[in-house]
Design a protein around this motif. Sequence first.
Motif, PDB file in Angstrom:
ATOM      1  N   ASP A 470      37.452  51.986  65.339  1.00  0.00           N
ATOM      2  CA  ASP A 470      36.694  51.545  66.508  1.00  0.00           C
ATOM      3  C   ASP A 470      35.617  50.526  66.174  1.00  0.00           C
ATOM      4  O   ASP A 470      35.013  49.936  67.078  1.00  0.00           O
ATOM      5  N   ILE A 471      35.324  50.327  64.894  1.00  0.00           N
ATOM      6  CA  ILE A 471      34.319  49.340  64.512  1.00  0.00           C
ATOM      7  C   ILE A 471      34.788  47.955  64.955  1.00  0.00           C
ATOM      8  O   ILE A 471      35.938  47.568  64.757  1.00  0.00           O
ATOM      9  N   ILE A 472      33.885  47.208  65.575  1.00  0.00           N
ATOM     10  CA  ILE A 472      34.194  45.861  66.053  1.00  0.00           C
ATOM     11  C   ILE A 472      33.765  44.860  64.977  1.00  0.00           C
ATOM     12  O   ILE A 472      32.619  44.878  64.525  1.00  0.00           O
ATOM     13  N   ILE A 473      34.715  44.024  64.551  1.00  0.00           N
ATOM     14  CA  ILE A 473      34.390  43.003  63.542  1.00  0.00           C
ATOM     15  C   ILE A 473      34.306  41.657  64.265  1.00  0.00           C
ATOM     16  O   ILE A 473      35.319  41.036  64.593  1.00  0.00           O
ATOM     17  N   ASN A 478      30.175  43.507  61.126  1.00  0.00           N
ATOM     18  CA  ASN A 478      30.526  44.817  61.677  1.00  0.00           C
ATOM     19  C   ASN A 478      29.556  45.193  62.803  1.00  0.00           C
ATOM     20  O   ASN A 478      28.335  45.218  62.608  1.00  0.00           O
ATOM     21  N   ILE A 479      30.130  45.506  63.957  1.00  0.00           N
ATOM     22  CA  ILE A 479      29.349  45.958  65.112  1.00  0.00           C
ATOM     23  C   ILE A 479      29.727  47.404  65.389  1.00  0.00           C
ATOM     24  O   ILE A 479      30.917  47.743  65.459  1.00  0.00           O
ATOM     25  N   TYR A 480      28.733  48.268  65.579  1.00  0.00           N
ATOM     26  CA  TYR A 480      28.979  49.696  65.717  1.00  0.00           C
ATOM     27  C   TYR A 480      28.810  50.121  67.184  1.00  0.00           C
ATOM     28  O   TYR A 480      27.687  50.163  67.704  1.00  0.00           O
ATOM     29  N   PRO A 481      29.928  50.431  67.857  1.00  0.00           N
ATOM     30  CA  PRO A 481      29.878  50.762  69.291  1.00  0.00           C
ATOM     31  C   PRO A 481      28.902  51.883  69.625  1.00  0.00           C
ATOM     32  O   PRO A 481      28.239  51.842  70.662  1.00  0.00           O
ATOM     33  N   ALA A 498      31.062  53.139  77.513  1.00  0.00           N
ATOM     34  CA  ALA A 498      31.937  53.102  76.340  1.00  0.00           C
ATOM     35  C   ALA A 498      32.086  51.650  75.920  1.00  0.00           C
ATOM     36  O   ALA A 498      32.308  50.774  76.758  1.00  0.00           O
ATOM     37  N   VAL A 499      31.958  51.386  74.631  1.00  0.00           N
ATOM     38  CA  VAL A 499      32.000  50.022  74.106  1.00  0.00           C
ATOM     39  C   VAL A 499      33.229  49.866  73.211  1.00  0.00           C
ATOM     40  O   VAL A 499      33.489  50.720  72.348  1.00  0.00           O
ATOM     41  N   VAL A 500      33.983  48.792  73.429  1.00  0.00           N
ATOM     42  CA  VAL A 500      35.181  48.519  72.630  1.00  0.00           C
ATOM     43  C   VAL A 500      35.210  47.050  72.238  1.00  0.00           C
ATOM     44  O   VAL A 500      34.460  46.227  72.774  1.00  0.00           O
ATOM     45  N   GLY A 501      36.090  46.721  71.305  1.00  0.00           N
ATOM     46  CA  GLY A 501      36.304  45.337  70.924  1.00  0.00           C
ATOM     47  C   GLY A 501      37.554  44.783  71.570  1.00  0.00           C
ATOM     48  O   GLY A 501      38.573  45.478  71.664  1.00  0.00           O
ATOM     49  N   LEU A 502      37.478  43.552  72.055  1.00  0.00           N
ATOM     50  CA  LEU A 502      38.630  42.872  72.647  1.00  0.00           C
ATOM     51  C   LEU A 502      38.943  41.614  71.828  1.00  0.00           C
ATOM     52  O   LEU A 502      38.043  41.007  71.241  1.00  0.00           O
ATOM     53  N   PRO A 503      40.218  41.205  71.783  1.00  0.00           N
ATOM     54  CA  PRO A 503      40.598  40.039  70.968  1.00  0.00           C
ATOM     55  C   PRO A 503      39.900  38.761  71.432  1.00  0.00           C
ATOM     56  O   PRO A 503      39.681  38.558  72.634  1.00  0.00           O
TER      57      PRO A 503
END
Length: 618
Positions: A470-473, A478-481, A498-503
């Motif tokens: 789930d870590i967003i790069i 590194n970004i920690y949700p 809720a926080v997520v990473g998107l392409p």
Amino acid sequence: MAPAYVQGPIDVPLVEETIANRLATVVAKYPDRVAVLSSKGKLTYSQIDLQSDAIAISLRDSGLRPSDRVAICIGNLAEYVVLIHACAKLGAVVVPMSTAYTEVQLVSAINHITASCLVLSTDISLPYKSPKSAHELFGGIIPKENRRNKVPSVKQLLVIDNSPSRCYRGAFPDALWFDDVLNEKSGQKFQPQTKLTPSDIINIQFTSGTTSSPKAACLTHKGLLNNAIITGNRLNLTELDVLCCVPPIYHAFALSLGVLSTMAFGCTLLLPSESFNPKAVVDSIIDHQATVIYGVPTMFLAELEEAAQRGLGSSSFSSLRTGLIAGSIVPPVLRAKLKERMNLSGLLNMYGMTELSPSVSTTCFDDDVEKHHNTVGTVLPHTEIRIVSRDDCHQTLRKGERGELLIGGYLLMKGYWEDEKRTLEALVMETGAHRGGLCPSQGPKTWLRTGDEAVIRSDGRLQITGRIKDIIIRGGENIYPSEIENLLLQHDLINGVAVVGLPDDRYGEIIAAFIIPHENALVSQHHDTSAFDLRTGSNPLPCVDSRATGTILTGEDIRCMVRSTLGKSSAPKYIFWTSKIPLTATGKTEKYKLREIGEIELRKRAEDPAVGQQAVRS
């Protein structure tokens, strides 16, 4: 800085007995003490013993033998406790099935573990929904002729009648009925025919999807029973406690730390309802003077809302002294509310995994606010933890460094059922040379790779920083949700996030926040081309333009809050206003679904920018 390795205390030896042995000891000591309280009545420890004898005899008579699997798909009924102890006496393996399964999922799960017996209740309950007939949900596997085709391993169907009125028994042909078994076998004593050992498998828990690439963790008497006792000791459980168990028993949290912990200490297990119902939880705490409560953050939030709607303050929950909160990172604002409104100053954070029986660490009663807010406490006895490089599981890091959390000790699963490849991926064998002198024990040692990123602080406490996947790069950073989520939950106008990473073509990944506004909040979309409304049902979120005044929430409010505290790179590029966030049956956020939703919305925006200003269904 010292190596990132901690071993829990080992001064008190582990218990070397089976679950059936422990039950016999407790029955002898507390025969008339209430073991289970539910909406349908109560059972004493003596009654649990007698009923589990009857069920064990019946299962043996129907052809079940030690190590045969018993699939159980029922809610939090008192009968569940009886079934667990019946299987423990017989040596059969309890395989809990989620009541949220479809027929396809149930069939796939049964066939994966080749269950010899299937246990169903006539009605199946799910949170916030009316009960449904099991025959309606799973009719394709209930009739004898079809059951042989779809679930050929099943020799026996055992049915519990939990319908409000007596159900039509003809809908379950060739079935044993739980109440009939109790009547027919009443007073008969089960005599074990095979010697069982603490290292025998007693429980198989599904930890991932059943229809594609299932993982089913095999847990032992020794792992589950000792985990129940050790965690109960951390909670100071005694025979006088009444433990309100809110999570479903089909999850390791409730099975081990609810059913088995209460049994191990001779206290009372309180089951408020078959499926999660915040009103029933609040009523049960008050009516039965519960002293301990379990749950995940989403459950506690719902209970707080229920109490607030009824105008109940902390005095209504004066009997509560402690509990466990687990399942995801606990926002500090939630802990503060639980202390203020539900008398839960003694609530402990717990970290665990199904594969670990399940508890690894908890905070302690004398921990200060900072430790409760930022850690999952200290490692439990007879358990070892270490932090290793995300790229090399043999490279132990230093305290204070983030890496993958590995766990060792008695609590490890034996492996995934009939899946040697993934068992070898999850369980890492290391020699003394690999360990570099970290661990005092001799010979090879096995560690479980958790997939969680964590830090062992200088004070030895464990801090979970998120799931590695789930870590967003973002552009190499590194970004920690969890840091963003915990910050935003402090906003008065936000009920959930809720926080997520998107392409993203430029950064690789960018940050997206799915936010549930407070019911009184007015959401402004004015000129915000990076905000989306995901409306559900007939009550869309109220929206205003930027000229309105009052309790207004905007995407820029969110970004400014994050930028000012966590920095510009952590600010969400995309905001998704929603009325709900998808959760698993145990209350964990299904982030993969949010990523799917986000990607769909971004594709729509790319095809037609006007879509971003329109309401769509989530």
